[in-house]
Design an enzyme around this catalytic site. Structure first.
Site, PDB file in Angstrom:
ATOM      1  N   THR A  11      29.045 -59.952 -23.219  1.00 14.81           N
ATOM      2  CA  THR A  11      29.610 -59.109 -24.466  1.00 14.81           C
ATOM      3  C   THR A  11      30.009 -57.878 -23.774  1.00 14.81           C
ATOM      4  O   THR A  11      30.552 -56.996 -24.935  1.00 14.81           O
ATOM      5  CB  THR A  11      28.691 -59.065 -25.409  1.00 14.81           C
ATOM      6  OG1 THR A  11      27.345 -58.412 -24.624  1.00 14.81           O
ATOM      7  CG2 THR A  11      28.392 -60.525 -26.053  1.00 14.81           C
ATOM      8  N   GLY A  13      30.476 -54.737 -20.157  1.00 15.54           N
ATOM      9  CA  GLY A  13      30.639 -54.440 -18.964  1.00 15.54           C
ATOM     10  C   GLY A  13      31.114 -55.386 -17.947  1.00 15.54           C
ATOM     11  O   GLY A  13      31.946 -56.341 -18.158  1.00 15.54           O
ATOM     12  N   VAL A  57      18.108 -63.934 -23.726  1.00 19.90           N
ATOM     13  CA  VAL A  57      17.545 -64.290 -22.185  1.00 19.90           C
ATOM     14  C   VAL A  57      15.926 -64.321 -22.178  1.00 19.90           C
ATOM     15  O   VAL A  57      15.278 -65.118 -21.231  1.00 19.90           O
ATOM     16  CB  VAL A  57      18.172 -64.084 -20.989  1.00 19.90           C
ATOM     17  CG1 VAL A  57      19.544 -64.254 -20.887  1.00 19.90           C
ATOM     18  CG2 VAL A  57      17.975 -62.489 -20.797  1.00 19.90           C
ATOM     19  N   TYR A 149      12.713 -50.277 -13.369  1.00 24.72           N
ATOM     20  CA  TYR A 149      13.940 -50.858 -13.146  1.00 24.72           C
ATOM     21  C   TYR A 149      14.381 -51.246 -11.784  1.00 24.72           C
ATOM     22  O   TYR A 149      14.574 -52.539 -11.397  1.00 24.72           O
ATOM     23  CB  TYR A 149      15.452 -49.962 -13.441  1.00 24.72           C
ATOM     24  CG  TYR A 149      16.671 -50.333 -13.297  1.00 24.72           C
ATOM     25  CD1 TYR A 149      17.154 -51.697 -14.156  1.00 24.72           C
ATOM     26  CD2 TYR A 149      17.566 -49.893 -12.421  1.00 24.72           C
ATOM     27  CE1 TYR A 149      18.258 -52.162 -13.836  1.00 24.72           C
ATOM     28  CE2 TYR A 149      18.817 -50.592 -12.271  1.00 24.72           C
ATOM     29  CZ  TYR A 149      18.984 -51.672 -12.980  1.00 24.72           C
ATOM     30  OH  TYR A 149      20.520 -52.229 -12.668  1.00 24.72           O
ATOM     31  N   GLU A 185      28.375 -50.130 -20.278  1.00 24.28           N
ATOM     32  CA  GLU A 185      27.409 -49.730 -21.349  1.00 24.28           C
ATOM     33  C   GLU A 185      26.075 -49.326 -20.442  1.00 24.28           C
ATOM     34  O   GLU A 185      25.216 -48.832 -21.473  1.00 24.28           O
ATOM     35  CB  GLU A 185      27.534 -50.540 -22.517  1.00 24.28           C
ATOM     36  CG  GLU A 185      28.901 -50.508 -23.280  1.00 24.28           C
ATOM     37  CD  GLU A 185      28.825 -51.449 -24.253  1.00 24.28           C
ATOM     38  OE1 GLU A 185      27.676 -52.010 -24.819  1.00 24.28           O
ATOM     39  OE2 GLU A 185      29.832 -51.912 -25.013  1.00 24.28           O
ATOM     40  N   PHE A 186      25.946 -49.662 -19.378  1.00 26.26           N
ATOM     41  CA  PHE A 186      24.516 -49.416 -18.760  1.00 26.26           C
ATOM     42  C   PHE A 186      23.758 -48.169 -18.763  1.00 26.26           C
ATOM     43  O   PHE A 186      22.674 -48.198 -19.366  1.00 26.26           O
ATOM     44  CB  PHE A 186      24.815 -49.774 -17.303  1.00 26.26           C
ATOM     45  CG  PHE A 186      23.852 -49.338 -16.330  1.00 26.26           C
ATOM     46  CD1 PHE A 186      22.877 -50.736 -16.387  1.00 26.26           C
ATOM     47  CD2 PHE A 186      23.357 -48.384 -15.955  1.00 26.26           C
ATOM     48  CE1 PHE A 186      21.704 -50.527 -15.537  1.00 26.26           C
ATOM     49  CE2 PHE A 186      22.406 -48.297 -15.048  1.00 26.26           C
ATOM     50  CZ  PHE A 186      21.363 -49.529 -14.981  1.00 26.26           C
TER      51      PHE A 186
END
Ligand code: NDP
Ligand code: 8X3
Length: 248
Positions: A11, A13, A57, A149, A185-186
């Site tokens: 949706t 990137g 997910v 992350y 959009e990260f």
């Protein structure tokens, strides 16, 4: 010959740009994400056969149900691109939010595993398939405030290596692609929709675009049957690794 490509996180990137590139080249697409409006809008712009699956997910039941719901003519998947993922927050470990940690671990690690677990039997049945895991330079080096992350992307690195070993006899290719900074959009997601902070992440240099990364993802699927890129790190010219960015 047209291939069937399943892309998670289509949706936005990298996922969206990759879908557009595969569509331009005549491939069939299974596109996934949580934002159904975006999946529907994307499907309408693509001049190829598209099957959209809206699921999170992080939810293993939803993942299995979505893959099991694929009609017979969509089961011959050639490539799975495990791209859905995010950074949430950028804080020192002592200041981090447990909700952010959960979201990153559940999406980037467990989500990737759930989707792979659902698709691998299809690959095994056909003794053929290609898994492309989107890692990161954050999976190669840990940086200040990157903690969880970075841990999730180090996990993607380890899982990619293990998958390649475990799936060797099933003739399934496993490629990890590790991009450095790319403007998608990260950063808006990382900074919880603070657009000024997100923009500042790219101050003083030219990051990669989603299309740059898509072109490399696409390339790894064009190699002869007997050839597999195992691991690939890519950055813009201004970036050497997680630490060194030449900001003018
Ligand atoms: P974007 O935020 O633009 O896209 C992320 C995609 O992941 C969206 O399509 C989003 O869809 C999907 N996604 C996120 N959470 C979930 C979820 N729980 N279930 C299903 N889909 C989900 O970021 P990028 O395109 O930049 O990121 C793609 C991947 O690349 C990520 O794994 C990221 O970690 C990695 N990466 C990014 C870099 C960068 O600098 N941009 C560099 C290196 C790696 P939706 O919200 O609709 O569910
Ligand atoms: C995203 C790139 O440098 O923010 O994986 O970790 S970085």
């Amino acid at each position: 010959m047209a291939k069937t490509i399943l892309i998670t996180g289509a949706t936005s990137g990298f996922g969206k740009a990759t879908a557009e590139l595969f569509a331009e080249n005549g491939h069939r697409l299974i596109l996934t994400g949580r934002r159904n409006d975006r999946l529907t809008a994307l499907k309408e712009t693509l001049d190829t056969a598209v099957y959209a699956l809206c699921f999170d997910v992080r939810n293993k039941e939803e993942v299995q149900a979505a893959i099991s719901s694929l009609p017979k003519e969509w089961l011959n998947i050639d490539v799975l691109i495990n791209n859905a993922g995010l950074a949430s927050g950028l804080d020192k470990i002592q200041d981090g939010s447990i909700d952010d940690w959960d979201q990153m671990i559940d999406t980037n690690v467990k989500g990737l595993l759930y989707v792979s677990k659902a698709v691998i039997p299809l690959f095994q049945a056909q003794q053929k398939g290609h898994i492309i895991n989107i890692g990161s330079t954050a999976g190669k080096e840990a940086y200040e405030k990157g903690n969880v992350y970075c841990a999730t992307k180090h996990a993607v690195d380890a899982i990619s290596k293990s998958m390649r070993i475990d799936l060797l006899q099933d003739k399934i290719k496993v490629t990890q692609i590790c991009p450095g900074a790319a403007e998608t959009e990260f950063s808006e997601v990382r900074f919880h929709q603070d657009k000024a902070k997100a923009k500042a992440a790219y101050n003083g240099y030219t990051p990669m675009t989603a299309e740059d990364v898509a072109s490399v993802i696409y390339y790894t699927t064009t190699l002869p049957e007997n050839l597999c890129i195992n691991d690939l790190v890519l950055t813009s010219l201004a970036q050497a690794n997680s630490f060194y960015i030449d900001r003018n």
